[in-house]
Design a protein around this motif. Structure first.
Motif, PDB file in Angstrom:
ATOM      1  N   ALA A   1       0.832  -1.206   0.000  1.00 26.06           N
ATOM      2  CA  ALA A   1       0.000   0.000   0.000  1.00 26.06           C
ATOM      3  C   ALA A   1       0.867   1.257   0.000  1.00 26.06           C
ATOM      4  CB  ALA A   1      -0.935  -0.001   1.202  1.00 26.06           C
ATOM      5  N   LEU A   2       1.915   1.277   0.825  1.00 28.71           N
ATOM      6  CA  LEU A   2       2.796   2.448   0.854  1.00 28.71           C
ATOM      7  C   LEU A   2       3.491   2.656  -0.481  1.00 28.71           C
ATOM      8  CD1 LEU A   2       4.247   2.109   4.460  1.00 28.71           C
ATOM      9  CD2 LEU A   2       2.745   3.924   3.591  1.00 28.71           C
ATOM     10  N   ARG A   3       3.928   1.574  -1.110  1.00 27.35           N
ATOM     11  CA  ARG A   3       4.549   1.689  -2.436  1.00 27.35           C
ATOM     12  C   ARG A   3       3.543   2.198  -3.474  1.00 27.35           C
ATOM     13  NH1 ARG A   3       6.093  -3.588  -1.352  1.00 27.35           N
ATOM     14  NH2 ARG A   3       7.979  -3.626  -0.123  1.00 27.35           N
ATOM     15  N   ALA A   4       2.290   1.767  -3.348  1.00 27.78           N
ATOM     16  CA  ALA A   4       1.248   2.226  -4.277  1.00 27.78           C
ATOM     17  C   ALA A   4       0.974   3.720  -4.090  1.00 27.78           C
ATOM     18  CB  ALA A   4      -0.028   1.411  -4.090  1.00 27.78           C
ATOM     19  N   TYR A   5       1.012   4.209  -2.851  1.00 21.91           N
ATOM     20  CA  TYR A   5       0.875   5.649  -2.631  1.00 21.91           C
ATOM     21  C   TYR A   5       2.073   6.386  -3.222  1.00 21.91           C
ATOM     22  CZ  TYR A   5      -3.131   5.067   0.467  1.00 21.91           C
ATOM     23  OH  TYR A   5      -4.367   4.775   0.984  1.00 21.91           O
ATOM     24  N   GLN A   6       3.272   5.841  -3.069  1.00 20.15           N
ATOM     25  CA  GLN A   6       4.468   6.471  -3.638  1.00 20.15           C
ATOM     26  C   GLN A   6       4.356   6.610  -5.153  1.00 20.15           C
ATOM     27  OE1 GLN A   6       7.746   3.975  -2.285  1.00 20.15           O
ATOM     28  NE2 GLN A   6       8.374   5.541  -0.835  1.00 20.15           N
ATOM     29  N   SER A   7       3.895   5.569  -5.803  1.00 20.61           N
ATOM     30  CA  SER A   7       3.838   5.554  -7.269  1.00 20.61           C
ATOM     31  C   SER A   7       2.622   6.293  -7.823  1.00 20.61           C
ATOM     32  CB  SER A   7       3.812   4.114  -7.780  1.00 20.61           C
ATOM     33  OG  SER A   7       2.574   3.497  -7.463  1.00 20.61           O
ATOM     34  N   GLY A   8       1.648   6.573  -6.976  1.00 15.61           N
ATOM     35  CA  GLY A   8       0.433   7.224  -7.444  1.00 15.61           C
ATOM     36  C   GLY A   8      -0.661   6.249  -7.836  1.00 15.61           C
ATOM     37  N   ASP A   9      -0.403   4.942  -7.696  1.00 13.38           N
ATOM     38  CA  ASP A   9      -1.433   3.946  -7.995  1.00 13.38           C
ATOM     39  C   ASP A   9      -2.596   4.039  -7.009  1.00 13.38           C
ATOM     40  OD1 ASP A   9      -0.017   3.025 -10.160  1.00 13.38           O
ATOM     41  OD2 ASP A   9       0.833   1.297  -9.108  1.00 13.38           O
ATOM     42  N   ARG A  10      -2.316   4.472  -5.793  1.00 11.88           N
ATOM     43  CA  ARG A  10      -3.367   4.765  -4.813  1.00 11.88           C
ATOM     44  C   ARG A  10      -3.429   6.274  -4.672  1.00 11.88           C
ATOM     45  NH1 ARG A  10      -4.139   1.084   0.513  1.00 11.88           N
ATOM     46  NH2 ARG A  10      -4.606  -0.860  -0.538  1.00 11.88           N
ATOM     47  N   GLN A  11      -4.641   6.787  -4.689  1.00 17.34           N
ATOM     48  CA  GLN A  11      -4.839   8.236  -4.685  1.00 17.34           C
ATOM     49  C   GLN A  11      -5.291   8.732  -3.314  1.00 17.34           C
ATOM     50  OE1 GLN A  11      -4.252  10.256  -7.462  1.00 17.34           O
ATOM     51  NE2 GLN A  11      -3.367   8.357  -8.243  1.00 17.34           N
ATOM     52  N   HIS A  12      -4.435   9.422  -2.641  1.00 20.75           N
ATOM     53  CA  HIS A  12      -4.791  10.168  -1.427  1.00 20.75           C
ATOM     54  C   HIS A  12      -3.646  11.143  -1.216  1.00 20.75           C
ATOM     55  CE1 HIS A  12      -5.447  11.269   2.747  1.00 20.75           C
ATOM     56  NE2 HIS A  12      -6.690  10.870   2.562  1.00 20.75           N
ATOM     57  N   PRO A  13      -3.893  12.434  -1.358  1.00 16.03           N
ATOM     58  CA  PRO A  13      -2.803  13.415  -1.327  1.00 16.03           C
ATOM     59  C   PRO A  13      -1.916  13.350  -0.086  1.00 16.03           C
ATOM     60  CG  PRO A  13      -4.850  14.463  -2.013  1.00 16.03           C
ATOM     61  CD  PRO A  13      -5.190  13.063  -1.579  1.00 16.03           C
ATOM     62  N   THR A  14      -2.514  13.213   1.081  1.00 13.78           N
ATOM     63  CA  THR A  14      -1.721  13.176   2.314  1.00 13.78           C
ATOM     64  C   THR A  14      -0.871  11.914   2.369  1.00 13.78           C
ATOM     65  OG1 THR A  14      -3.415  14.454   3.469  1.00 13.78           O
ATOM     66  CG2 THR A  14      -1.822  13.275   4.832  1.00 13.78           C
ATOM     67  N   MET A  15      -1.485  10.772   2.074  1.00 15.66           N
ATOM     68  CA  MET A  15      -0.734   9.513   2.106  1.00 15.66           C
ATOM     69  C   MET A  15       0.361   9.513   1.047  1.00 15.66           C
ATOM     70  SD  MET A  15      -1.454   7.565   4.587  1.00 15.66           S
ATOM     71  CE  MET A  15      -0.442   6.249   3.962  1.00 15.66           C
ATOM     72  N   ARG A  16       0.079  10.061  -0.115  1.00 15.10           N
ATOM     73  CA  ARG A  16       1.104  10.092  -1.163  1.00 15.10           C
ATOM     74  C   ARG A  16       2.293  10.958  -0.722  1.00 15.10           C
ATOM     75  NH1 ARG A  16       0.872  11.020  -7.641  1.00 15.10           N
ATOM     76  NH2 ARG A  16       2.992  10.266  -7.918  1.00 15.10           N
ATOM     77  N   ALA A  17       2.005  12.099  -0.122  1.00 19.27           N
ATOM     78  CA  ALA A  17       3.077  12.982   0.343  1.00 19.27           C
ATOM     79  C   ALA A  17       3.907  12.315   1.435  1.00 19.27           C
ATOM     80  CB  ALA A  17       2.494  14.298   0.841  1.00 19.27           C
ATOM     81  N   LEU A  18       3.243  11.652   2.368  1.00 10.62           N
ATOM     82  CA  LEU A  18       3.977  10.976   3.446  1.00 10.62           C
ATOM     83  C   LEU A  18       4.771   9.792   2.923  1.00 10.62           C
ATOM     84  CD1 LEU A  18       1.272  11.123   6.240  1.00 10.62           C
ATOM     85  CD2 LEU A  18       3.445  12.347   6.214  1.00 10.62           C
ATOM     86  N   ALA A  19       4.174   8.988   2.066  1.00 13.01           N
ATOM     87  CA  ALA A  19       4.857   7.806   1.527  1.00 13.01           C
ATOM     88  C   ALA A  19       6.041   8.201   0.657  1.00 13.01           C
ATOM     89  CB  ALA A  19       3.878   6.945   0.734  1.00 13.01           C
TER      90      ALA A  19
END
Length: 110
Positions: free
Chosen positions: A70-88
């Motif tokens: 899940a964290l890798r998916a937030y990093q790559s943008g595969d999962r969309q959530h601005p806060t989680m993407r920024a933190l990951a």
């Protein structure tokens, strides 16, 4: 002679995989420290996100592989959530493994 070659090949492959295995497993205590920020949302029972509104899941006891993916998916943008993407985006692979190991070990308490 064929048995010896097979045994040698298995040994070489096992030794080649050892560095990967060491990286793939996180350190629980390091993860506890690194997960401090995560617990602000994922450690509060019944917490709801302001926008978009949804219940924030507790992560304690979740499988480490799921959290890491899940964290890798937030990093790559595969999962969309601005806060989680920024933190990951700030996490190294070792950070991800450590955090994932901590949450898996924490059980339903976190």
């Amino acid at each position: 002679m064929k048995r010896f070659r097979i045994a040698a090949l298995v040994t070489v492959l096992a030794l080649a995989g050892m560095p990967f295995l060491a990286i793939a497993e996180g350190e629980i205590e390091a993860g506890r420290i690194k997960a401090y920020t995560c617990l602000g949302c994922h450690g509060v029972d019944g917490y709801r996100n302001a926008y978009p509104s949804f219940r924030v899941p507790l992560l304690g006891g979740q499988h480490a592989a799921y959290i890491a993916d899940a964290l890798r998916a937030y990093q790559s943008g595969d999962r969309q959530h601005p806060t989680m993407r920024a933190l990951a985006a700030t996490l190294s692979e070792q950070d991800i493994q450590d955090i994932a190991a901590y949450f898996e070990s924490a059980g339903a308490n976190r």
